[in-house]
Each structure stands twice: as structure tokens, then as C-alpha cells.
Design an enzyme around this catalytic site. Sequence first.
Site, short mmCIF file in Angstrom:
data_model
loop_
_atom_site.label_atom_id
_atom_site.label_comp_id
_atom_site.label_asym_id
_atom_site.label_seq_id
_atom_site.Cartn_x
_atom_site.Cartn_y
_atom_site.Cartn_z
N LYS A 264 0.81 -1.33 0.08
CA LYS A 264 0.12 0.04 0.10
C LYS A 264 1.06 1.24 -0.08
O LYS A 264 0.62 2.36 -0.57
CB LYS A 264 -0.84 0.03 1.14
N THR A 265 2.02 1.22 0.68
CA THR A 265 2.59 2.43 0.63
C THR A 265 3.57 2.70 -0.63
O THR A 265 3.64 3.76 -1.10
CB THR A 265 4.11 2.33 1.62
N ASP B 238 -3.17 7.78 4.70
CA ASP B 238 -2.71 6.56 4.92
C ASP B 238 -3.45 5.69 6.27
O ASP B 238 -3.85 6.67 7.15
CB ASP B 238 -1.24 6.38 4.98
N GLU B 239 -3.45 4.40 6.40
CA GLU B 239 -3.79 4.11 7.50
C GLU B 239 -5.14 4.67 7.93
O GLU B 239 -5.49 5.02 9.06
CB GLU B 239 -2.90 4.02 8.71
N GLN C 127 -6.87 -4.54 10.25
CA GLN C 127 -5.54 -3.98 11.19
C GLN C 127 -6.18 -2.75 11.82
O GLN C 127 -5.29 -1.88 12.52
CB GLN C 127 -4.62 -3.66 10.24
N ARG D 26 2.99 -9.77 10.86
CA ARG D 26 4.17 -9.38 10.82
C ARG D 26 5.24 -10.33 10.39
O ARG D 26 6.41 -9.80 10.13
CB ARG D 26 4.67 -9.02 12.37
#
Length: 752
Positions: free
Chosen positions: A33-34, A224-225, A255, A611
Site C-alpha cells: 500500500k505504501t 494512509d492507515e 488491522q 508481521r
Amino acid sequence: MENFLKNLNKSQLESTLQTDGPMIVIAGAGSGKTRVLTFKIAYLMTKGVDPFNILSLTFTNKAAREMKDRIGQIVGEEARNLWMGTFHSVFARILRIEAHKIGYTSSFTIYDTDDSQKLVGRIIKELNLDKDNYKHKQIFSRISSMKNNFISAEKYLHNDELLLSDKISNRPSFVQIYKEYVDRCFKAGAMDFDDLLLKTNELLTKYPETLAKYQNIFKYILVDEYQDTNHSQYLIIRALSDKFQNICVVGDDAQSIYSFRGANINNILNFQKDFPDAKLFRLEQNYRSTKNIVNAANSIIENNQKRLKKNVWTENESGEKISVNKLLTDGEEGRFVASSIFETKMQNQLKNNDFAILYRTNAQSRSFEDALRKKNIPYRVYGGLSFYQRKEIKDVLAYLRLLINEGDEQAFKRIINFPARGIGQTTLNKITIEAKKHNVSDYIFIKQYIKSTEVFNNSTKSKLLDFVIMIESLKVKTDSLNVFDVAKEVLRQSGLYSLYKNDESLEGVNRIQNIEELLNGIKDFVDNQEVEDKSVPSFLQNVALATDQDNDDDSDKNKVSLMTIHLAKGLEFPYVYIVGLEENLFPSAMNLNSRNDLEEERRLFYVALTRAEKKVFLSYVLSRYRWGKLIDSEQSRFINEINEEFIQRNIIQKTISKTYSDRPSFNKVGVRYNKVQSKPPKNFVRIKKPSSNSNLFNNKLNVGNIVLHERFGRGKVLAIEGRAENQKAEIQFERVGSKKLLLRFSKLKVIA
């Protein structure tokens, strides 16, 4: 098509090329996504969009810097002109420009959590309230919650339900504390973190021309997020994007784990209701983890009812199954994890920073720290006291804060008698009383009225005037010098540097090293070509808005990482140990009262699993110490929610055993277990176990032996003296130098 887009997959490319109108990108863990956000901004700029018209909001300054650097590599120097940063840093920038409209100056102070909590504690003390009923951290947390829900002290005072709740909770004076806290912050020219959002909303609501100004500036908004945004952030985004509607939000509902900070998962779940014309894109290919990890995580999150549909998959190798390990006690769990890390590292020639230990609460770290120390495995615990929260650093920063804001009450009280100037608490109390009478801050009272008042004797007046003269002389320097030169003057004139330099204790040495590191950090700030404003206010804002990840010291990266799962979000490690998987611990007992809370706990477990890149180890124990008592524990429901196809269950009977067995056994329902003992790595040397006799080594310890000590580590025996129970050895340790130890108490292990 631009060359930089060629490595995007189909979904990434489609979401990058969509530029106009509202859009939402649901991005699974490890799906890039980044990269989409970065390339999307670069693509907009290559299509002629002015970077001054692009607003990109992130949750850490570190993420913003990395994105801006990557965009700069594509489009060049113009990337510096982007409005990019955290919500708090961007809105603080706007508030500095518009502060006069809401009664502040552009040099307002930003109180961090510690400043705010101390101010609340001071107010509780001044109001003579019971500290047991009015715990300052809890009271501040409630104030923060009220602000994020736009309930002012005035609104609170007229809300019968809230007032009744306080009465039942035996804290009827909460609203009085709340009002006094808000008034004191305003008088001090200070905003806390919540105010940066609250005041921005106030600015955009009360001043339509200001809202129109920033709507016209921010023609393209990227967030973002988005699943981590709270109600206040949501309202600001809605207001700013209302005119052009060119808003792109990226996130993953699976998340969303920060409801305790006010994050509202409904912001992402309801985005398409807020923007009916919004286009939806899904990034579902995971580039981080093995198939086993991805599939296990999918099987977990499917148990949540409140979620957006997506199917995360990967082309990576299948990888090892998730290892589920059953142990007797938390001490055994710590030893098992340390042994497993040691052996996995040796067998696969890995580094310490390839491993992470993730837990639900900070209190769980102790047993793992103890076990890692005994195996001489270096580690770092994240989430402890950050660099900028250390006493000596806050002392220096308090001087700098007072130089630019005479009303900063917290800074004044911290430094007025530090280093000691003979100004005691009685004098400070009198200053506060007199300052209130004149309706000014404590420092301004001293500066303007101390000569004429008769409340203080001449000796006290002289000391206070000397302090004012020092501060005023330093203030003059802020007009002509950058923050690095000002900081050096502060350290010299205040006496702080001499105070810590002359302290030869270990604590004093550490503090002077930290101050020197602060100066290094300030020099980096001044020398950074991207920083245009090198003034004291600019630096202080940069420090105040630093996030946990921004404070990380990367000087020694080769350590095992220990952290809560909340802190691990956004990170990745080849090998991950998720520990303490027991009912009432994970999921937490506090989050078992509603479906929403339980589903957030499950999302937290999902975050922990995702993770990992190569291998996940889960562990739980049958009994755990809590409040000094050994309590029976039950395996977490989350373990049973993982599809059995992706896990291997192990019963670890002992952390270290003389025998190793891989023979399988079966439980009553036929689930296969491997009773495994840790298999020793190649070149493994078993450490000799010391005898229990009074002479620990039966006279076999010789000069030249290499030994291992639990605390001091590895060392070489230089000399032996005495006999029987009084026998001593002088040992040169690699880490701490020469030590003389009484052998019967030393617990040494002979290595060679």
C-alpha cells in the site's frame, strides 16, 4: 506509461492511475500500500498537479519522510513542496499560520502527554482532591476522550448523564479539573495533542473563509492507515475534501487496533456511504509472508463479522507450519523462546534482528529479558522511556520552551530552581498566588512586578531577577542564532552542562552523554537542507510531534526486538514469537464484554501473525504468576480458530534436556503433537554444570579457564587465591573488566 509504474501489479496499477474523485484502497497486510500511495503522488505530479495542492497524511513522521524521499527520487526537488506529514504535524503547521483567529500566538507550546498529566496532577493537588479517586493519568485520559468527542467543559457541565456518572464513580469534581486544565493551557499559550485536532476543527467550523482557503489549497487529499482515524480526524478530512472530492484513503479494516486511542473502524467501513461515487480497489497479494502464515491469518480474521470482503493470497513458498507450543509456566516460556532463538539463529546463520517477541502487555517482557540475558542474546525493549522523555533532555527543552513562550507554566516550574538557585517551594507558591492576582503567567509576574511587590524579601527578589536576566539575554539570541547555537548558550548560561559534567556517577555520565546526543540531533536538524526554518520554535515542534517510531535509535540494530503488538504494527520480521496466548491475557479480560471489543482483539492477533515473513511461533502456559500468585491459565480461543492444516502443536516438557526426541504422540482426540526438545545446533558445546559441593569446582578451576557468569558474561580466570569456602578468583570479563568473585556464590560455568 511512466517508467516508474512498470513494476506495479495489476491492482496496484489500477489504483495508482485512478486520480480524480473519491476512492478507497483496501490493502491487505504486506500488499504494497505504501508503494501505491508513493507512486500515486508521483503520478499526479508528472501529470502537472502542483505539489503545493497535494495533502498526504500519515501516522508517523518516519513514514512521511520515507515516502517523500521515494517521491523525490522520481520527480526531483519538487517533492519538498508537498504538504506531507502526520495529522498532528500538518494541522500544527496550519494552526501556526492561523493561530491569531482562535486567541493564540504562532509560538504556542505543544504539551506532550507527560506535560499534560503533570499539569492535571498539579490541579488535583491545588484543589485538595483525593489522589486515590482522582488519579492524574486516568483524569487526563478522560479529558482526552472528551476532547476527541467534542465535549467541552461547558457542554460537560450541562450533561446530566456525564455528571451522574462522575458522582457514581466518586469523582464529582472532574468537570472542575477539566475546566481548570483547559483554562491553564490557554493562559500558558499551550495546546496538547488533542487540541491540535480540536482547534483545527474549531478553525474550519467557525471561519468559513479559512475552510475555503484550505479547500482550494488541498485539491488532492491522500490518507494512509484510514482505519486508524478518530472522529476528529474524520471530520477534518471530510471538510477539507468537500469541494473537489479528490480524496483517496488507504487502509485495512482487519488491522484496526487502536480504539483505545479513539480510532473508529466505522470510518473505513462506511467510506462508501460517505462518498457514494467512490471507487473501490483491493490489494490482495501479500509479498511478505509464506502461504502458511497468510492462510492461517485468513482463517483467523474470517471469524469477525464486522469486516470488508477481501481474499489475501501470496505466490511465496508454503513455508513452515505455525508452531504452537504448550509450556508449564511463564518462566519456562521465557527460557523456551530464548533457547529457540539461539538455536534457530545458529542453525540458519541468522542475525538477532531477524527475531521479534510480541506480547499483549508490556508487563510480559520480564521473563523473556531474563532468559535472553542468560544466553547473552542482545535485545531491545520498545515502548519504554523515549529519548525526549528523559529528565535531562526535558530540562534543556524546558529552557528552550520558555524562551519562545513566556506563558509556558510547565517549563517555568521545571527550570526556575534547576540547577538550584535557592528558590524553594514556598516562594513558588507565593509567585503562583501573586501571578493569579495580576492575571499573568508566573514568569511574566516576576519579569514585570517582582521589583514593586513587597511579598518577597530582597534576597529572594535578587535570585528571581537573576533568573529573568538570564532568560531575557537568551531570548535575544533566538532572534539571530539557529537552534543549535541557542541550545549551546542555554547549556552554558543555565549551568546545566556543568551540573551534569561534574557528576561522576554512572547516572551523571549517562545524562551528559544524552545531552551531547541531543546536541548532535539539533545539529542534524540545522544541517538538514530540507528544513527551511531552523529556529527554536521549529525544532521544538519537530520534537513535540515525534512519534514512537520516530524516536527509535538505530545506532545498534542487531538486537532481538521485544514489543507489544500495538507497537509492531507496520513492522515486519523473518521470525516472530507471539507469546502469552491465554484466555484473559490474549484476548484481554477487559475486552471480552462485547463483540466489538473481542473482534478488535482478534484483529490484534491478525496483525501479530502478519508481521512474520518466514516462521511464527505461538506459545501459551498452563500457569502464570499474577500479582505474586500462581494462577491456572487456559489456552487462548484464537489458537483453536486457526485452521489445523496450518499449525503444528508441540508440548515443551523442558526448555533444555539431555535427550532429544522427534517421536510423535497423539492426544485424546487424535490431534498430532510433537514432544520435541530443542535440537542442538552444529558445533554445539554443552556447558558443564557446576557441582553443588562447597568448593564449587572441586579444585578443577584453573588459571586460564574461560568461564561464563550470569550477570557479567564471558571471562578469563587470571588468578585464584584462598581455600575451600573462602576461595576467590580474579576474572577478566569481556564486557565489564576485572572482577574478584567468591567462588561458592559466583555460579560460574566453565566453558573451556
